[in-house]
Write a protein that holds these residues in place. Structure first.
Motif, short mmCIF file in Angstrom:
data_model
loop_
_atom_site.label_atom_id
_atom_site.label_comp_id
_atom_site.label_asym_id
_atom_site.label_seq_id
_atom_site.Cartn_x
_atom_site.Cartn_y
_atom_site.Cartn_z
N GLN A 171 82.57 58.77 11.41
CA GLN A 171 82.02 58.43 12.87
C GLN A 171 82.09 59.78 13.79
N ARG A 194 77.26 64.13 18.16
CA ARG A 194 76.91 65.24 18.51
C ARG A 194 76.62 65.17 20.14
N HIS A 225 74.17 49.97 8.82
CA HIS A 225 75.11 49.85 10.17
C HIS A 225 74.67 48.88 11.01
N ILE A 247 70.45 52.30 6.80
CA ILE A 247 70.21 53.74 7.08
C ILE A 247 69.82 54.46 5.77
N PRO A 286 63.45 64.70 8.18
CA PRO A 286 63.59 64.52 9.38
C PRO A 286 64.62 64.03 10.04
N SER A 287 64.84 64.40 11.49
CA SER A 287 66.27 64.04 11.89
C SER A 287 66.41 62.39 12.14
N GLY A 288 67.41 62.21 11.54
CA GLY A 288 67.72 60.47 11.65
C GLY A 288 67.32 59.96 10.26
N SER A 289 66.81 60.73 9.36
CA SER A 289 66.40 60.15 8.08
C SER A 289 67.59 59.90 7.13
N GLY A 290 68.77 60.17 7.32
CA GLY A 290 70.02 59.91 6.61
C GLY A 290 70.67 61.03 5.73
N LYS A 291 70.29 62.12 6.26
CA LYS A 291 70.87 63.43 5.21
C LYS A 291 72.39 63.48 5.19
N THR A 292 72.87 63.33 6.73
CA THR A 292 74.20 63.54 6.78
C THR A 292 74.86 62.36 6.33
N THR A 293 74.45 60.96 6.57
CA THR A 293 75.07 59.89 5.84
C THR A 293 75.08 59.77 4.43
N GLU A 303 73.75 71.20 7.14
CA GLU A 303 72.84 71.94 7.97
C GLU A 303 73.75 73.35 8.43
N HIS A 354 67.00 72.14 7.45
CA HIS A 354 65.64 72.26 7.86
C HIS A 354 65.21 73.61 7.38
N1 LIG Z 1 77.99 54.81 12.75
C1 LIG Z 1 76.81 54.62 12.87
N2 LIG Z 1 76.22 53.38 13.45
C2 LIG Z 1 74.92 53.19 13.52
N3 LIG Z 1 73.90 53.78 13.37
C3 LIG Z 1 74.15 55.14 12.72
C4 LIG Z 1 75.57 55.61 12.52
N4 LIG Z 1 75.61 56.85 11.73
C5 LIG Z 1 74.16 57.13 11.47
N5 LIG Z 1 73.62 56.17 12.10
C6 LIG Z 1 72.04 56.14 11.96
O1 LIG Z 1 71.63 56.46 10.99
C7 LIG Z 1 70.56 57.35 10.85
C8 LIG Z 1 70.91 58.24 9.86
O2 LIG Z 1 71.81 59.25 10.48
P1 LIG Z 1 72.17 60.80 9.84
O3 LIG Z 1 72.85 61.41 10.67
O4 LIG Z 1 72.23 60.52 8.50
O5 LIG Z 1 70.80 61.24 9.77
P2 LIG Z 1 70.36 62.91 9.53
O6 LIG Z 1 69.23 62.93 8.51
O7 LIG Z 1 71.46 63.65 9.05
O8 LIG Z 1 69.92 63.45 10.90
P3 LIG Z 1 69.69 64.99 11.37
O9 LIG Z 1 68.64 65.87 10.86
O10 LIG Z 1 69.53 64.68 13.02
O11 LIG Z 1 71.06 65.43 11.46
C9 LIG Z 1 70.23 57.62 12.23
O12 LIG Z 1 69.02 56.93 12.72
C10 LIG Z 1 71.49 57.32 12.76
O13 LIG Z 1 71.21 56.82 14.50
#
Ligand SMILES: Nc1ncnc2c1ncn2[C@@H]1O[C@H](COP(=O)(O)OP(=O)(O)OP(=O)(O)O)[C@@H](O)[C@H]1O
Ligand SMILES: [Mg+2]
Lengths: 369, 238
Positions: free
Chosen positions: A364, A369, B15, B20, B39-46, B165, B198
């Motif tokens: 979390q 960011r 979530h 996600i 793209p941003s928010g696609s779930g890479k970090t997750t 990243e 990216h």
């Molecule tokens: N703890 C959480 N609760 C609710 N939604 C979450 C949580 N963590 C992530 N998300 C959602 O999951 C989605 C994927 O997030 P993630 O950080 O994996 O994307 P990303 O691909 O790493 O994006 P970026 O390129 O911006 O880093 C996003 O829409 C984010 O808002």
């Protein structure tokens, strides 16, 4: 060891926060030190009401509210003298507030020749020889610019000063002694005394003396040292209780302060703990680090608090105008207790923040960011 | 030490009702360098967090070598001994020196002081920051900090490096240096590396590219219209 060193280094690199956290603890500790010292001082000084020697005891009325309000019949003196182990006994009357503009000065009414008055050392003049004569302590004499031959007014009665004595004991040197019978008339306690000073014979210890008298005269309170003298009086008792209550309050406030500051520090540094967790620190390892930080800061705070507390104790006594009665007792025991409390505060105040830090969820926090 | 094998079987993560990641299946061979884009928010970090045990999948299983990452009761030792993380943000502890930051994992692993120093010095040498050992992170540039973060990720001699990243905030010269560093690590130690980025330069360095869109994984070489089969396809070792 590494953890402690690293913690110290890390604390040094965050001087402001460390200082503020320490200050929180310091104020709690300072309050405790000041209160303990003042209470301890009050207990000590109570023993000096009477200049009791190492083989002396004072007896008071058991159910008196305060040592100064005790009333005993002088006839007890003979009974006490006849008691085995007792060498001598003499009646004493205590007059509080008898001298104008000197509220802290005690006036003692004592027999001209007694084992108590025989100890007086005169720097000028001599012991009184009859009614309406008085001897004055060196401190009081200096304060009031009195010399032998001057007059002293005690509760609207004039006394002729025959001598100035010096004992080296604040309560005595800041007071005066008048004949017992005069004191009895002034106070309306004809045939009575406030206290009886008892001198034990050379083979009887204080403890034995206390036991003998208590057994034979259940209505008497026997005082052998300062501590029980303070306990004897409701005032002393109240002071002791009050300072305990205040110390507990200070402790709670100090503990909450430490916890609050540490909790803030933990919340503020969530990202750090998340990172530590992410690179493999276990919950207990993180918690330990937070605890060590808390204890270290609390001990620093305690040291600071000791300093503030010692200064504060003197200031407090002066503010209350009580320096005549109370000299703060800064003993190793008082300091040791305060330091112990500091460590305890660090532990107690650090527990919850440590638990919180250990439970930070890295996913979390690091995703934010 | 050879790199880890990573195996994901229909991993989903939601979530509060929002999915996600959807049924992500993936197999990464030991020593592979995989680029993860999207793209941003696609779930890479997750996804990286799930593989590194920082998060748990809602359903599905994750194995790193034979370790069931999805159900670890005490993930700390897994993170400490198997994985090296490089984050885009929050790289370093601000109150610790560069050297202490690199040693962070080793302190948790109870490595002796002397050994820690030696390893940290070696790694800082490798990332070209030995001279800055006693500096604080605030005294370093962004690129330097990220190199320290890589040195720290390597300190525990991980079999798997998860980098999110790592060049996100760096200019191209600094980025190039980071890629070179990761490539040389893979070269010498055979470490498996998953990088989300990216950065178009990553593609040319990596063995394999994966892209995530809306929580679904695909190999970009395949047509976007490819159906569910592609997941099975992904499982073949490249
Ligand atoms: N703890 C959480 N609760 C609710 N939604 C979450 C949580 N963590 C992530 N998300 C959602 O999951 C989605 C994927 O997030 P993630 O950080 O994996 O994307 P990303 O691909 O790493 O994006 P970026 O390129 O911006 O880093 C996003 O829409 C984010 O808002
Ligand atoms: Mg991301």
């Amino acid at each position: 060891m590494t953890t402690v060193l690293q913690t110290l280094a890390a604390l040094r690199r965050r001087p402001l926060r460390t200082f503020l956290t320490a200050l929180g603890t310091a104020l709690g500790i300072a309050t405790i030190v000041a209160l303990l010292a003042v209470a301890g001082g009050a207990q000590r000084t109570a023993g000096k009401f009477l200049n009791l020697g190492s083989s002396d005891l004072g007896v008071f009325q058991r159910d008196a509210a305060d040592p100064t309000t005790s009333v005993l019949p002088v006839s007890l003196v003979a009974q006490l003298r006849a008691t085995p182990g007792i060498a001598s006994a003499t009646p004493i009357i205590l007059i509080v507030g008898g001298i104008k503009h000197q509220p802290a000065a005690f006036v003692f009414g004592a027999q001209q020749h007694s084992f108590v008055t025989n100890r007086y050392v005169f720097t000028a003049g001599h012991m009184f020889g009859g009614s309406h004569q008085a001897v004055v302590g060196s401190g009081l004499a200096a304060d009031m610019h009195l010399r032998t031959g001057d007059a002293l007014t005690v509760a609207h009665h004039r006394f002729h000063i025959t001598g100035i004595y010096h004992m080296g004991v604040a309560q005595q040197d800041d007071g005066a002694v008048i004949p017992l019978t005069d004191a009895q008339k002034i106070t309306g306690k004809i045939g009575e005394a406030t206290t009886l000073a008892v001198s034990l014979n050379s083979i009887t210890s204080r403890t034995q003396g206390v036991r003998i008298i208590t057994r034979r005269f259940p209505g008497l309170l026997v005082i052998g040292d300062g501590v029980s003298a303070a306990r004897a009086g409701v005032n002393g008792q109240m002071l002791a209780h009050l300072s305990l209550v205040l110390a507990v309050i200070a402790l709670v406030i100090g503990g909450i302060g430490v916890m609050n500051t540490m909790l803030m520090a933990v919340v503020e540094r969530r990202a750090e703990f998340a990172l530590m967790s992410a690179v493999g620190w276990s919950g207990p390892q993180i918690a330990t680090r937070v605890m060590i930080e808390g204890i270290t800061t609390a001990v620093l705070g305690a040291a600071l608090g000791l300093l503030i507390g010692i200064l504060g104790a003197h200031l407090l006594v002066r503010l209350l105008g009580a320096q005549e009665y109370v000299a703060p007792a800064i003993t190793a025991w008082v300091l040791g207790r305060a330091l112990l409390v500091g460590v305890l505060l660090g532990v107690l105040g650090g527990l919850y923040p440590a638990w919180r830090a250990a439970r930070v969820s890295p996913a979390q926090v690091l995703a934010q960011r | 030490m050879p790199g880890s094998q990573v195996l994901l079987d229909r991993v989903s993560r939601s979530h509060g009702g929002t999915q996600i990641l959807r049924e992500v299946s993936l197999q990464v061979a030991p020593g592979e360098l995989v680029a993860l884009t999207g793209p941003s928010g696609s779930g890479k970090t997750t996804l990286l967090q799930l593989i590194g045990s920082l998060d748990r999948p809602t359903t599905g299983s994750i194995y790193v070598d034979d370790i069931p990452v999805h159900s670890l009761r005490r993930p700390a030792s897994f993170r400490r001994d198997v994985v090296g993380f490089v984050f885009q943000l929050h790289h370093l502890l601000p109150a610790l020196t560069v050297q202490e930051n690199v040693e962070l994992t080793l302190v948790a692993a109870h490595v002796s002081r002397r050994e820690r120093h030696a390893r940290a010095q070696e790694l800082l040498d490798e990332v070209g920051l030995r001279q800055r050992s006693h500096a604080l992170p605030s005294d370093l540039s962004g690129g330097e900090r990220q190199r320290v973060a890589i040195a720290r990720a390597l300190a525990g001699r991980p079999r798997l490096i998860l980098a999110d990243e790592p060049t996100g905030s760096l200019d191209s010269a600094a980025s190039e240096r980071i890629w070179k560093l990761l490539l040389s690590v893979r070269e010498r130690h055979g470490t498996t590396i998953l990088v989300a980025s990216h950065d178009p330069n990553l593609r040319e360095h990596s063995d394999r590219g994966l892209s995530i869109i809306d929580g679904q994984l695909s190999e970009p070489s395949l047509t976007p219209t490819a159906d569910a089969d592609r997941n099975r396809h992904n499982q073949e070792i490249a």
